[in-house]
Scaffold this active site. Structure first.
Site, PDB file in Angstrom:
ATOM      1  N   THR B  23       0.736  -1.249   0.133  1.00 17.69           N
ATOM      2  CA  THR B  23       0.117  -0.065  -0.064  1.00 17.69           C
ATOM      3  C   THR B  23       0.727   1.194   0.164  1.00 17.69           C
ATOM      4  OG1 THR B  23      -2.161   1.002   1.050  1.00 17.69           O
ATOM      5  CG2 THR B  23      -0.521   0.161   2.390  1.00 17.69           C
ATOM      6  N   CYS B  29      -3.871   7.083   7.761  1.00 23.49           N
ATOM      7  CA  CYS B  29      -4.643   5.545   7.718  1.00 23.49           C
ATOM      8  C   CYS B  29      -3.603   4.879   8.410  1.00 23.49           C
ATOM      9  CB  CYS B  29      -4.731   5.257   6.141  1.00 23.49           C
ATOM     10  SG  CYS B  29      -5.749   6.663   5.213  1.00 23.49           S
ATOM     11  N   HIS B  46      -6.122  -1.458   4.457  1.00 20.08           N
ATOM     12  CA  HIS B  46      -5.783   0.042   4.271  1.00 20.08           C
ATOM     13  C   HIS B  46      -6.958   0.746   5.185  1.00 20.08           C
ATOM     14  CE1 HIS B  46      -3.701   3.672   2.325  1.00 20.08           C
ATOM     15  NE2 HIS B  46      -4.527   3.958   3.409  1.00 20.08           N
TER      16      HIS B  46
END
Lengths: 210, 161
Positions: B23, B29, B46
């Site tokens: 990711t 996040c 995520h």
């Protein structure tokens, strides 16, 4: 929650209004930037787009591209944030122009550079917010700016999370500033919280959106 | 580069060895990796927000820590992972912008990390390693072959946890 603004109800008319806000705001901001740099700066018509989270980082050329983000937090009639993002190269150019010295050779930003960039962000966001305030008759109080130089994805996570509270899309107003022979790419992202979004649109005559 | 499987914002993916999950540009996040080292099945989610029950629009399970971890578990068990063997590694949850006022919206990274830890704890999933908080973005790559999580940041050396 439930009393907030629902992105799923957006139609073309709302886009037009938001685009107009973007247009006037970015226009003022461009004038401010032009005076600051003492150069003629043109601006393209802002692009208002509703993006899926998955497409988000691509607007800035990829999640790992290094960008400069300047953020102000908003209070009073509108709660939320205002984010101004510029590509690193544009930022470097602006700084060297402002400070009247060539960009540093190692490609880093000194504390002085960062401070100058924060101020640029402050002036530009201020001009943008001023027109929004004029248009809506709302009082907007902006905090001092905070600066972050990092991966586009990481910086965009901040507005994305705010938008995430409202749905699975993010609203972007993208403005490109161009000088005669050089382009400064900048992006405004106005991020009112859910309640404030409804308030802004209500003020502009949309009563059925919340 | 081996076959990298990209996990987007509010997204989750599961794969088997020798797959690599990644990711890009995690900010506030949190990226959560779950891994069963025997079957070498790995999963990554995520997440953007701590708690799905606080919102109306919670159809997208991968967006929230609670439902995201739950779905990721289910997907992994579905392809043959064993619940007792699953362990976790987490990264992200930075505060990208510093402000003197401690507004809730700006502390979201910290709140995300807290929520993730709490949920993993209630599910009895052990956190093997973490690289969370602070003020910079992270790109993460998880190698299902070795169980290693590689963390890349701007202007910092790569880190393996």
């Amino acid at each position: 929650m439930g009393n907030g603004f629902d992105f799923n109800k957006m139609n073309d008319e709302y886009y037009d209004v938001l685009r107009e806000i973007g247009n006037i705001g970015a226009g003022n901001a461009t004038t401010a930037l032009s005076q600051l740099l003492n150069e003629r700066i043109d601006m393209s018509v802002p692009k208002v787009s509703m993006l899926d989270f998955s497409e988000l980082p691509d607007v800035l050329g990829g999640a790992e591209v290094s960008v400069v983000g300047i953020m102000l937090s908003l209070s009073m009639d509108i709660d939320g944030m205002m984010l101004f993002i510029i590509e690193e190269e544009s930022a470097r150019y602006m700084v060297s122009n402002l400070m009247q010295c060539p960009p540093s050779e190692d490609g880093t930003f000194s504390d002085m550079d960062k401070s100058a960039l924060s101020e640029v962000g402050n002036i530009i966001c201020g001009a943008y917010l001023y027109s929004l305030s004029q248009l809506t008759g709302m009082t907007i109080n902006a905090s001092i700016p905070s600066l972050s130089i990092d991966m586009a994805g990481a910086i965009l996570s901040v507005p994305a999370i705010e938008f995430g509270k409202m749905g699975d899309k993010a609203l972007f107003i993208q403005s490109k500033f161009g000088e005669i022979d050089r382009e400064i790419n900048g992006y405004f992202i106005l991020i009112p919280n859910v309640e404030s979004y409804g308030k802004i649109l209500n003020r502009l005559g949309f009563t059925d959106i919340t | 580069m081996k076959n990298m499987i990209r996990v987007g914002m509010a997204d989750l993916k599961v794969c088997e060895s020798p797959g690599v999950l990644t990711t890009l540009g995690l900010g506030s996040c949190v990226g959560i990796v779950l891994y069963d080292s025997l079957s070498k099945i790995g999963g990554m989610v995520h997440v953007m927000l701590p708690d799905s029950t606080k919102f109306n629009h919670n159809e997208n399970k991968a967006k929230y820590a609670d439902t995201g971890i739950e779905s990721l578990m289910e997907n992994m068990l579905g392809v043959g992972a064993h619940k007792e063997r699953i362990v976790a590694k987490i990264a992200g949850g930075a505060q990208m912008f510093a402000f003197s006022s401690d507004s809730d919206a700006l502390r979201i990274g910290e709140r995300n990390v807290e929520a993730v830890k709490k949920i993993l704890d209630t599910k009895n999933i052990k956190i093997m390693a973490e690289d969370t908080g602070l003020n910079y973005g992270r790109t993460i790559e998880f190698y299902t072959e070795t169980g290693e999580l590689l963390i890349k940041s701007v202007g910092k050396p790569d880190k393996k946890i």
